[in-house]
Write a protein that holds these residues in place. Structure first.
Motif, short mmCIF file in Angstrom:
data_model
loop_
_atom_site.label_atom_id
_atom_site.label_comp_id
_atom_site.label_asym_id
_atom_site.label_seq_id
_atom_site.Cartn_x
_atom_site.Cartn_y
_atom_site.Cartn_z
N ALA A 134 -4.15 14.24 6.64
CA ALA A 134 -3.06 14.46 5.40
C ALA A 134 -3.22 12.84 4.33
CB ALA A 134 -1.49 14.13 5.99
N VAL A 135 -3.29 12.69 3.13
CA VAL A 135 -2.57 12.09 2.53
C VAL A 135 -1.27 11.75 1.78
CG1 VAL A 135 -3.72 10.75 0.57
CG2 VAL A 135 -4.80 12.85 1.71
N LEU A 136 -1.13 10.03 2.20
CA LEU A 136 0.08 9.61 1.55
C LEU A 136 -0.48 9.25 0.13
CD1 LEU A 136 2.59 7.73 3.30
CD2 LEU A 136 2.27 7.16 0.76
N VAL A 137 0.51 9.54 -1.16
CA VAL A 137 0.50 8.88 -2.01
C VAL A 137 1.50 7.83 -2.70
CG1 VAL A 137 -0.63 10.02 -4.40
CG2 VAL A 137 -1.09 11.20 -2.68
N ALA A 138 1.32 7.00 -2.77
CA ALA A 138 1.32 5.79 -3.53
C ALA A 138 1.90 6.01 -4.98
CB ALA A 138 1.82 4.85 -2.89
N PRO A 139 2.30 6.13 -5.51
CA PRO A 139 2.31 6.27 -7.25
C PRO A 139 1.94 4.80 -7.78
CG PRO A 139 3.82 7.15 -7.01
CD PRO A 139 3.43 6.66 -5.68
N GLY A 140 1.17 4.24 -9.06
CA GLY A 140 1.34 2.93 -9.70
C GLY A 140 2.88 3.13 -9.80
N TYR A 196 -4.05 6.63 3.56
CA TYR A 196 -2.78 6.09 2.26
C TYR A 196 -3.64 6.11 1.47
CZ TYR A 196 0.31 4.21 6.62
OH TYR A 196 1.10 4.14 7.85
N PHE A 197 -3.29 6.48 0.59
CA PHE A 197 -3.79 5.88 -0.88
C PHE A 197 -2.66 5.67 -1.81
CE2 PHE A 197 -4.56 7.90 -5.19
CZ PHE A 197 -5.68 7.03 -5.52
N GLY A 198 -3.31 4.50 -2.42
CA GLY A 198 -2.47 4.02 -3.42
C GLY A 198 -3.09 3.39 -5.16
N GLU A 199 -1.88 3.43 -6.23
CA GLU A 199 -2.76 4.03 -7.04
C GLU A 199 -1.77 2.39 -7.54
OE1 GLU A 199 -1.00 6.83 -10.23
OE2 GLU A 199 -2.25 7.27 -9.42
N ALA A 216 0.30 -0.52 5.79
CA ALA A 216 -1.29 -0.47 6.74
C ALA A 216 -0.77 -1.86 7.60
CB ALA A 216 -2.56 -0.19 5.74
N THR A 217 -0.42 -2.87 7.07
CA THR A 217 -0.36 -4.34 8.37
C THR A 217 0.88 -3.66 9.17
OG1 THR A 217 1.56 -4.93 7.06
CG2 THR A 217 -0.64 -5.47 6.23
N GLU A 218 1.23 -2.82 9.32
CA GLU A 218 2.53 -2.64 10.13
C GLU A 218 2.19 -1.47 10.82
OE1 GLU A 218 7.19 -1.46 10.20
OE2 GLU A 218 6.55 -2.91 9.35
N ARG A 219 1.85 -0.62 9.82
CA ARG A 219 1.33 0.91 10.36
C ARG A 219 0.04 1.05 10.48
NH1 ARG A 219 6.93 4.37 9.27
NH2 ARG A 219 8.74 2.77 9.73
N PRO A 220 -0.96 1.25 10.95
CA PRO A 220 -2.07 1.75 10.68
C PRO A 220 -2.37 2.70 10.17
CG PRO A 220 -1.76 -0.22 11.98
CD PRO A 220 -0.78 0.34 12.12
N PRO A 221 -3.58 2.88 9.40
CA PRO A 221 -3.93 4.73 9.01
C PRO A 221 -4.63 4.78 9.64
CG PRO A 221 -4.27 3.56 7.60
CD PRO A 221 -3.27 2.63 8.15
N SER A 222 -5.56 5.72 9.56
CA SER A 222 -6.56 6.25 10.04
C SER A 222 -7.99 5.62 8.54
CB SER A 222 -6.89 7.82 10.16
OG SER A 222 -6.42 8.00 11.28
N ALA A 223 -7.51 5.73 7.43
CA ALA A 223 -8.65 4.80 6.40
C ALA A 223 -6.92 4.85 5.40
CB ALA A 223 -8.70 6.17 5.89
N LEU A 224 -7.28 3.91 4.81
CA LEU A 224 -6.43 3.21 3.17
C LEU A 224 -7.66 2.77 2.31
CD1 LEU A 224 -3.79 1.10 2.39
CD2 LEU A 224 -5.44 -0.54 2.98
N VAL A 225 -7.15 3.50 1.20
CA VAL A 225 -7.98 3.82 0.11
C VAL A 225 -7.27 3.34 -1.14
CG1 VAL A 225 -8.56 5.98 -1.80
CG2 VAL A 225 -9.55 5.56 0.56
N LEU A 226 -7.52 2.45 -1.77
CA LEU A 226 -6.75 1.77 -2.61
C LEU A 226 -7.23 1.96 -4.12
CD1 LEU A 226 -6.35 -2.10 -0.85
CD2 LEU A 226 -4.75 0.95 -1.22
N ARG A 227 -6.84 2.09 -5.43
CA ARG A 227 -7.53 2.78 -6.67
C ARG A 227 -6.74 1.19 -7.65
NH1 ARG A 227 -6.02 3.84 -11.62
NH2 ARG A 227 -4.44 4.94 -11.58
N GLY A 263 -13.80 11.96 1.62
CA GLY A 263 -15.05 10.76 2.66
C GLY A 263 -14.04 10.02 3.30
N ALA A 264 -12.82 9.47 3.23
CA ALA A 264 -12.33 8.11 3.92
C ALA A 264 -12.62 8.23 5.53
CB ALA A 264 -10.98 7.63 3.21
#
Length: 264
Positions: A75-81, A144-147, A158-169, A261-262
């Motif tokens: 599941a992808v949590l999208v945090a927008p710009g 976690y995906f953040g733009e 992510a520093t407090e609740r680590p995800p399986s992967a972190l993707v930063l745009r 692919g994260a």
């Protein structure tokens, strides 16, 4: 003559005070650019999409969209710009669900008709409410995906609740570093109320990190995204010729492949 000089100095000091005072008082109007709506229903974007309400720890109810996929691998949590609302991210949701990923499109406080006023502390509470929701609903690994600004929001999470992967745009070093580029005549670091220290925070993240950015970004300089990637020891995807808001960062293959692919 001396009197004229003193008057000129007083006027100059007053003008400087007005400029700095205005910059301090109205800075969040420059940082956060929400689009109120109207926002259509999630099911009009994708069949099976759900309009959901996230409840923050300070009592706000935030309308957001959830697109569950049966048998999703993550599941992808999208945090927008900092601009728009969740309807602007509909192409991203379509592309990710087509790759077998469930997606939660978060709208922060003040965005998409939601109550409240955005701030660094407020967005931190909003993204925690989103993570709580996905923990209950998805039952899968979480990306976690953040733009842009959202990169700072999910990195802190992510520093407090680590995800399986972190993707930063298009992540920035910190908000002051970006602000100083666009307002070089102001002491931005002294004036800012919200810091968003992405580079410092990402160095503490334990999950694998991927950083995607445009080589010709006119909003967040590419070198800032590279600095964040180096601090994280991240996988880096640089898109040649791409600017900050180019379509490639909406649903382009470079971005979608990076998110899908994260988790390997």
């Amino acid at each position: 003559m001396r009197k004229k000089v003193l008057i000129a100095l007083a006027v100059a000091v007053t003008l400087v005070g007005v400029v700095f005072g205005g910059a301090f008082a109205f800075q969040r109007k420059l940082i956060y650019l929400p689009e109120a709506g109207p926002v259509p229903g999630a099911a009009t974007v994708l069949p099976g999409g759900r309009d959901v309400t996230l409840t923050t720890s300070d009592g706000l109810s935030l309308a957001s969209w959830y697109f569950p996929v049966a048998g999703a691998k993550a599941a992808v949590l999208v945090a927008p710009g900092n601009a728009g609302n969740r309807s602007f991210r509909a192409p991203l949701a379509r592309a990710l669900t087509a790759r077998g990923l469930s997606v939660l499109l978060l709208d922060y406080r003040g965005y998409g008709g939601n109550p409240g006023e955005p701030s660094e502390n407020g967005l931190a509470l909003d993204v925690r409410a989103a993570q709580d929701f996905l923990t209950r609903e998805a039952g899968t690994p979480m990306i976690y995906f953040g733009e842009s600004l959202g990169s700072a929001v999910v990195t802190e999470l992510a520093t407090e609740r680590p995800p399986s992967a972190l993707v930063l745009r298009s992540p920035f070093v910190d908000l002051a570093s970006v602000g100083q580029r666009h307002y070089p005549f102001l002491p931005v670091r002294w004036l800012l109320r919200d810091e968003f220290p992405t580079k410092d925070a990402v160095a503490r993240v334990k999950a694998p990190v991927t950083v995607v950015f445009g080589a010709e970004d006119s909003i967040v300089p590419a070198e800032q995204s590279r600095e964040v990637a180096r601090a994280a020891g991240a996988r880096t995807i640089e898109v040649p010729g791409a600017d900050h808001n180019d379509p490639v960062f909406s649903d382009g293959p470079e971005l979608i492949d990076a998110i899908a692919g994260a988790i390997r």
